[in-house]
Write an enzyme that holds these catalytic residues in place. Structure first.
Site, PDB file in Angstrom:
ATOM      1  N   GLU A 161      12.387 -17.544 -61.782  1.00 52.44           N
ATOM      2  CA  GLU A 161      13.369 -17.688 -60.939  1.00 52.44           C
ATOM      3  C   GLU A 161      14.547 -18.967 -60.536  1.00 52.44           C
ATOM      4  O   GLU A 161      14.653 -19.099 -59.577  1.00 52.44           O
ATOM      5  CB  GLU A 161      12.956 -17.249 -59.538  1.00 52.44           C
ATOM      6  CG  GLU A 161      12.294 -16.194 -59.316  1.00 52.44           C
ATOM      7  CD  GLU A 161      11.885 -15.265 -57.817  1.00 52.44           C
ATOM      8  OE1 GLU A 161      11.933 -16.411 -57.084  1.00 52.44           O
ATOM      9  OE2 GLU A 161      10.702 -14.413 -57.816  1.00 52.44           O
ATOM     10  N   GLU A 163       6.827 -10.155 -61.231  1.00 45.48           N
ATOM     11  CA  GLU A 163       5.918 -10.916 -60.214  1.00 45.48           C
ATOM     12  C   GLU A 163       6.275  -9.280 -59.087  1.00 45.48           C
ATOM     13  O   GLU A 163       7.227  -9.005 -59.553  1.00 45.48           O
ATOM     14  CB  GLU A 163       6.957 -11.671 -59.660  1.00 45.48           C
ATOM     15  CG  GLU A 163       6.508 -13.287 -60.055  1.00 45.48           C
ATOM     16  CD  GLU A 163       6.385 -14.277 -58.965  1.00 45.48           C
ATOM     17  OE1 GLU A 163       7.126 -14.300 -57.968  1.00 45.48           O
ATOM     18  OE2 GLU A 163       6.809 -16.073 -60.136  1.00 45.48           O
TER      19      GLU A 163
HETATM   20  C1  GCO Z   1       9.021 -16.755 -56.623  1.00 43.98           C
HETATM   21  C2  GCO Z   1       7.946 -17.376 -56.529  1.00 43.98           C
HETATM   22  C3  GCO Z   1       6.454 -17.927 -56.544  1.00 43.98           C
HETATM   23  C4  GCO Z   1       6.462 -17.458 -54.906  1.00 43.98           C
HETATM   24  C5  GCO Z   1       6.725 -15.312 -54.930  1.00 43.98           C
HETATM   25  C6  GCO Z   1       6.119 -15.722 -53.518  1.00 43.98           C
HETATM   26  O1  GCO Z   1       9.227 -15.508 -57.029  1.00 43.98           O
HETATM   27  O2  GCO Z   1       9.130 -17.062 -55.625  1.00 43.98           O
HETATM   28  O3  GCO Z   1       7.765 -17.176 -58.420  1.00 43.98           O
HETATM   29  O4  GCO Z   1       6.168 -18.582 -56.806  1.00 43.98           O
HETATM   30  O5  GCO Z   1       5.354 -17.618 -54.842  1.00 43.98           O
HETATM   31  O6  GCO Z   1       7.337 -14.920 -55.126  1.00 43.98           O
HETATM   32  O7  GCO Z   1       7.052 -16.048 -52.192  1.00 43.98           O
END
Ligand code: GCO
Length: 482
Positions: A202, A393
């Site tokens: 990200e 994710e």
């Molecule tokens: C993100 C990060 C994660 C976060 C998850 C929840 O995508 O922000 O990769 O580290 O913890 O998304 O916010």
């Protein structure tokens, strides 16, 4: 209960893990309606996994030669973390990695996505290696392979070595050079064992939240610093892909993006233009340079200054043909035209203020909006040059309570079932989505929110470091059973 089960249960209970034999499952995994699809509907080659990040789970922040990262500094700075916590301990994964990987196996997951803490292997970001840190990731990888879980590595998940920050951090082009040295070292170190790599996690999140909004490390609030950090990040994104491919010729090379489904508050031109600016920043800013389309500064003229930081050949250097991209979607944004903030002139309406009937909201104040993942899968798949997509994710934070040693997290199970239905819908529409990784394995350190938001399939007792697989994790165990 078989004698074997009795002994195993006794052993695990003694070890502080609570395991219930199969027959007891029905008692606490309250009847959760089947989702209407099976694992097989996604295809036998579809990969299922869990995702984590070094700073959020490892702890051992200053153990065995590890150097400080910007998140160590940030969490040690008064007022930065809402719960006043630090990631010094987090889930203590540095010491519990074997039993945590056992839980991944227990849930019938194929993949463990984790990141390398750059300053654990290169304490100063460049130069001298820390062999104990290098050995730790060998141990993690070897144990994954031993139990039959695929290790998928993210090179960079936000925890820049503080030593590099002290020299300017991502706004300094030398950090791009240092990143290439780091990427070269770790891919040569682990490339014989690890074949699945992601360059960044990200980029928009850490460049914008860390350099423009100040909500994340290193806590800067400057459009200029954001633009410099963004350009050096985008260069690292592509060069990292080239380095992986050069050092690990048989690697599956990807990188991940935060992806938001964005709607204008009303179908009026001013709100539609505002939504387009937010889309350009949140969704297009890092994927389009990779595809040779350049930065979307025609849509956000206020960011045209990024061009000042180009050096000869940068246009070409920004491009790379990744084998896959990781899509990371949690919610959808509702946007309206606004005089604040400048440059964007657009306001993302917080979920608890959205004019939406029967809205369901997570503990992150994010709207539960399963169709959003379908929409972003279709959107990103439509870019020419995208070969393969993995949901690297997706998950939800809801308040969890222990009841008789169990966590009946029906909301989280339903979240996963409903989002997976939309992933399957996109796949049936022809999107080449080949995997899905839950965020996250276990409750962990949620950046500036501390450990309050619980995203895990596994409950973490941060006092005792005990783990309990929640009902959502047990649902995956059943759903994924081959
Ligand atoms: C993100 C990060 C994660 C976060 C998850 C929840 O995508 O922000 O990769 O580290 O913890 O998304 O916010």
């Amino acid at each position: 209960m078989q004698r074997r089960d009795l002994l195993r249960t006794l052993a695990l209970t003694t070890a502080g893990l609570t395991v219930l034999p199969a027959f007891a499952k029905q008692n606490f995994m309250r009847d959760i309606a089947g989702p209407g699809y099976t694992r097989g509907d996604f295809g036998n080659d579809f990969l299922w996994g869990v995702a984590t990040a070094a700073y959020q789970i490892e702890g051992a922040w200053n153990v065995d030669g590890k150097g400080p990262s910007i998140w160590d500094t940030f969490s040690h700075t008064k007022g930065k973390i809402k719960t006043k916590e630090t990631g010094d301990m987090a889930c203590d994964f540095y010491h519990t990695y074997k039993s945590d990987i056992d839980l991944i196996k227990e849930m019938n997951m194929d993949v463990f996505r984790f990141s390398i803490a750059w300053s654990r292997v290169l304490p100063n970001g460049t130069g001298e290696k820390n062999q104990k840190g290098i050995d730790f990731y060998h141990n993690v990888i070897d144990y994954c392979l031993q139990v039959g879980v695929q290790p998928w590595i993210t090179l960079y998940h936000w925890d820049l070595p503080q030593a590099l920050q002290d020299k300017g951090g991502w706004p300094n082009r030398n950090t791009y050079t240092a990143f290439c040295e780091y990427a070269n070292m770790v891919t040569k170190e682990y490339g014989s064992k690890v074949k699945n790599w992601m360059v960044l996690n990200e980029p928009l999140a850490y460049t914008a939240l860390g350099h423009m909004i100040g909500m994340h490390a290193p806590g800067k609030k400057s459009v200029g610093k954001f633009l410099r950090a963004a350009h050096h990040t985008a260069l690292s994104q592509a060069e990292g892909g080239r380095i992986i491919r050069a050092n690990v010729p048989d690697a599956n090379v990807g990188t991940t993006f935060s992806c938001s489904d964005i709607d204008p508050l009303k179908e009026k031109p001013k709100h539609q233009r505002a939504a387009a600016r937010v889309d350009a920043l949140l969704n297009r800013f890092f994927i389009e340079p990779v595809l040779g389309m350049g930065y979307p500064v025609d849509t956000i003229p206020g960011f045209k200054g990024i061009k000042k930081h180009f050096e000869p050949g940068d246009e070409e250097k920004l491009k790379f043909d990744f084998d896959f991209i990781g899509i990371q979607n949690y919610t959808r944004e509702l946007v309206k035209a606004s005089i604040f903030p400048p440059v964007m002139w657009a306001w993302q309406i917080p979920a608890d203020k959205k004019p939406v009937e029967n809205i369901e909201i997570t503990d992150m104040n994010w709207e539960v909006y399963p169709e959003g993942i379908y929409n972003v899968l279709k959107k990103f798949a439509a870019y020419p040059g995208i070969k393969k997509i993995i949901v690297t994710e997706n998950g939800a934070a809801f308040t969890d309570t222990l009841v008789d040693g169990r966590v009946h997290d029906e909301k989280r199970t339903k979240f996963y079932q409903d989002y997976l239905a939309q992933v399957l819908r996109a796949k049936k529409d022809g999107v080449n989505v080949t995997g899905y990784y839950c965020w996250t394995l276990m409750d962990n350190f949620e950046w500036a929110e501390g450990t309050r938001p619980r995203f895990g399939l596994v409950y973490t007792d941060f006092t005792t470091q005990k783990r309990i697989i929640k009902d959502s994790g047990l649902w995956f165990k059943d759903f994924l059973r081959k």
